[in-house]
Motif scaffolding. Structure first.
Motif, PDB file in Angstrom:
ATOM      1  N   ASN A 210       0.816  -1.211   0.000  1.00  0.00           N
ATOM      2  CA  ASN A 210       0.000   0.000   0.000  1.00  0.00           C
ATOM      3  C   ASN A 210       0.847   1.257   0.000  1.00  0.00           C
ATOM      4  O   ASN A 210       0.366   2.346   0.288  1.00  0.00           O
ATOM      5  CB  ASN A 210      -0.920   0.004   1.226  1.00  0.00           C
ATOM      6  CG  ASN A 210      -1.945  -1.091   1.154  1.00  0.00           C
ATOM      7  OD1 ASN A 210      -2.441  -1.395   0.079  1.00  0.00           O
ATOM      8  ND2 ASN A 210      -2.263  -1.705   2.284  1.00  0.00           N
TER       9      ASN A 210
ATOM     10  N   LYS B 186      -0.576   9.885   1.632  1.00  0.00           N
ATOM     11  CA  LYS B 186      -0.798   8.447   1.423  1.00  0.00           C
ATOM     12  C   LYS B 186      -1.894   8.285   0.370  1.00  0.00           C
ATOM     13  O   LYS B 186      -3.045   7.997   0.670  1.00  0.00           O
ATOM     14  CB  LYS B 186      -1.169   7.774   2.738  1.00  0.00           C
ATOM     15  CG  LYS B 186      -0.061   7.888   3.783  1.00  0.00           C
ATOM     16  CD  LYS B 186      -0.420   7.182   5.091  1.00  0.00           C
ATOM     17  CE  LYS B 186       0.729   7.275   6.092  1.00  0.00           C
ATOM     18  NZ  LYS B 186       0.435   6.582   7.361  1.00  0.00           N
TER      19      LYS B 186
ATOM     20  N   GLU C 101      -4.040   4.864  -0.308  1.00  0.00           N
ATOM     21  CA  GLU C 101      -5.025   4.620   0.744  1.00  0.00           C
ATOM     22  C   GLU C 101      -6.148   5.656   0.684  1.00  0.00           C
ATOM     23  O   GLU C 101      -7.321   5.320   0.871  1.00  0.00           O
ATOM     24  CB  GLU C 101      -4.339   4.669   2.113  1.00  0.00           C
ATOM     25  CG  GLU C 101      -3.309   3.574   2.334  1.00  0.00           C
ATOM     26  CD  GLU C 101      -2.591   3.733   3.659  1.00  0.00           C
ATOM     27  OE1 GLU C 101      -3.267   3.834   4.697  1.00  0.00           O
ATOM     28  OE2 GLU C 101      -1.343   3.762   3.655  1.00  0.00           O
TER      29      GLU C 101
END
Length: 509
Positions: free
Chosen positions: A193, A429, A432
């Motif tokens: 991820n 991020k 995500e």
């Protein structure tokens, strides 16, 4: 004779009625039991809307033999008239039609049971058995797989999903789900991820550490090539730390002993070439990092500008709230010898918190929400408000922690998902953030309809487009901003993001 004539006529009428009933297609029917479907394959078609849903809602499905009995699932958000043509050799045992708006189906033989699972036309706020999806790797896609497994006991064999379409062919080959499953990232990898920048840093860093092991056996520790490589690795570790990621792991590959024993010392020219290559690599890496910082700074500036404009628009409310608070304190100080005030109910504190939050008075908002949760920890409106207060304060980790405490069936769950997505976006991020914001946007669209979600200015939708822009996924940014502007064409912020996506697309062509 008259009685015979009457009896004959009665039987004739009954026969006509029976014929009419036998050719009238059933709108709904009970699902066949799972044990009767165990030998079947499940083939699914999913759309958001028919290709010309404003003028022609027909979608045509040609079902060919697949070698096994078929369960056919037809799903869509906007209503469609599904025109199904079944080949003489195809064996369709069950049809399931699911979606949000009203759907209809034509062309099915009376022998094929059809189950309708749509929110409309019998809309009921308590009804939750409808579903639809046109993408595999989304919340709607995951929900669709779960619901069909519950209904039929079958895993999906083929899935054909398109945003809008007119024709599909079901033949057991189109939409083979093996392609979707192969695209899933391996769950065992710790960096599955990671953002694109983090992955790029790790690739550079691990290659540099391996090279350092090799050069350390050829040069001295004080050699310029070794020192330059060490500085590059230190730079990468510093950037990974700034991103909140784990540092580089040690390189474990060692040069073979025989190779070290027989290797010849490098010439001065070879040494200079190595140094030049390392300097160039380090310089290019620094430029990439600087570019990433500039892109993040531009995104942060856009967010800060929006917050500033909201603060300017709420200036009078902010001033009035602060004046009121100062007066309240002054009055409280002047009171002596009086009984302490009664405890303020959590609901009142929550209302005060939201009023302060809307006025950008984060200090009083934080105080009110914390007080409300202290007396009533299960107050999810206060929990949601506390999360959004932390967002305004830039404490994104705390915000995510609070949002995750909210129950998934709570009325404020959509707002909490948006908060998590916006916080992840602010932290950089991106992968995500995309997943969470996409789920939040599609969930609100499924619940309120696309037009209503756009007209209410769905924050998750803005965040989703900003995420695609930062990922440089300009096609998705264009698609989602165009969908939004179709319902709210005068939205300046979304128009600016669409213009950015279009200009970047032209530059990269």
């Amino acid at each position: 004779m008259k009685r015979m004539h009457f009896k004959t006529l009665a039987f004739a009428l009954l026969g006509i009625l029976a014929m009419q009933l036998s050719v009238t297609p059933r709108a709904t029917a009970e699902l066949l039991p799972a044990d009767q479907l165990a030998s079947c394959q499940l083939h699914v078609i999913g759309i958001y809307a028919p290709e010309d849903h404003n003028t022609d809602d027909r979608v045509f499905v040609d079902v060919q033999p697949t070698g096994k009995p078929i369960v056919l699932a037809l799903t869509g958000y906007y209503g469609a008239q599904w025109n199904v043509k079944i080949s003489a050799d195809a064996d369709v045992r069950q049809v399931i039609v699911a979606g949000y708006f009203e759907h209809s189906v034509r062309g099915l033989p009376e022998s094929v049971p059809t189950e309708m699972l749509t929110y409309f036309p019998d809309a009921d706020k308590t009804r939750k058995d409808f579903f639809w999806a046109y993408s595999w790797h989304t919340k709607n896609g995951r929900d669709l797989r779960l619901r069909l497994k519950e209904l039929t006991g079958l895993d999906i064999s083929t899935f054909q999903g398109q945003y809008s379409a007119k024709r599909f062919v079901v033949d057991g080959k189109n939409g083979d789900v093996a392609a979707f499953l192969a695209a899933d990232p391996p769950k065992s990898k710790p960096t599955a991820n990671a953002t694109g920048l983090e992955k790029q840093l790790r690739d550079h860093g691990l290659a540099a550490k391996l090279k350092l092991l090799q050069l350390s056996n050829q040069f001295s520790q004080n050699h310029p090539a070794v020192k330059q490589l060490e500085r590059s690795i230190e730079l990468i570790d510093t950037e990974l730390k700034r991103l909140g990621a784990a540092p580089l792991e040690p390189a474990t590959e060692q040069p073979a002993a025989e190779q070290l024993a027989t290797s010849t010392p490098p010439t001065e020219t070879d040494s200079h070439k190595v140094i030049e290559a390392l300097v160039r690599q380090s310089f290019e890496l620094q430029m990439q990092l600087q570019t990433a910082r500039v892109e993040k700074a531009e995104a942060d500036l856009q967010r800060i500008k929006l917050q500033l404009q909201q603060r300017v628009d709420s200036a009078e409310d902010i001033i009035a709230a602060r004046v009121k608070e100062l007066i309240r304190r002054d009055v409280a100080k002047s009171k002596t010898g009086e009984q302490p005030e009664e405890e303020v109910p959590a609901s009142v504190l929550t209302d005060e918190g939201w009023k302060a939050w809307r006025s950008r008075d984060t200090r009083n908002a934080l105080k009110s929400f914390l007080s409300a949760l202290k007396s009533e920890p299960e107050n999810e409106s206060a929990r949601n408000g506390l999360g959004w207060t932390y967002v305004h304060l830039g404490e994104y980790g705390k915000a995510i922690t609070e949002f995750k405490k909210i129950d998934k069936d709570s009325p404020v769950q959509s707002a909490a998902l948006n908060g998590i997505g916006q916080s992840l976006l602010a932290l950089g991020k991106l992968d995500e953030a995309e997943k969470v914001l996409l789920d939040a946007t599609e969930e609100m669209i499924a619940k309120s309809g696309e037009a209503q979600a756009a007209k209410m200015g769905l924050a998750a939708w803005y965040g989703l487009v900003r995420t695609y822009l930062q990922q440089k996924n300009y096609e998705q940014a264009k698609q989602w901003s165009q969908r939004y502007l179709k319902h709210k064409p005068d939205d300046k912020l979304m128009k600016d993001m669409l213009e950015q996506a279009e200009s970047e697309t032209e530059v990269n062509q």
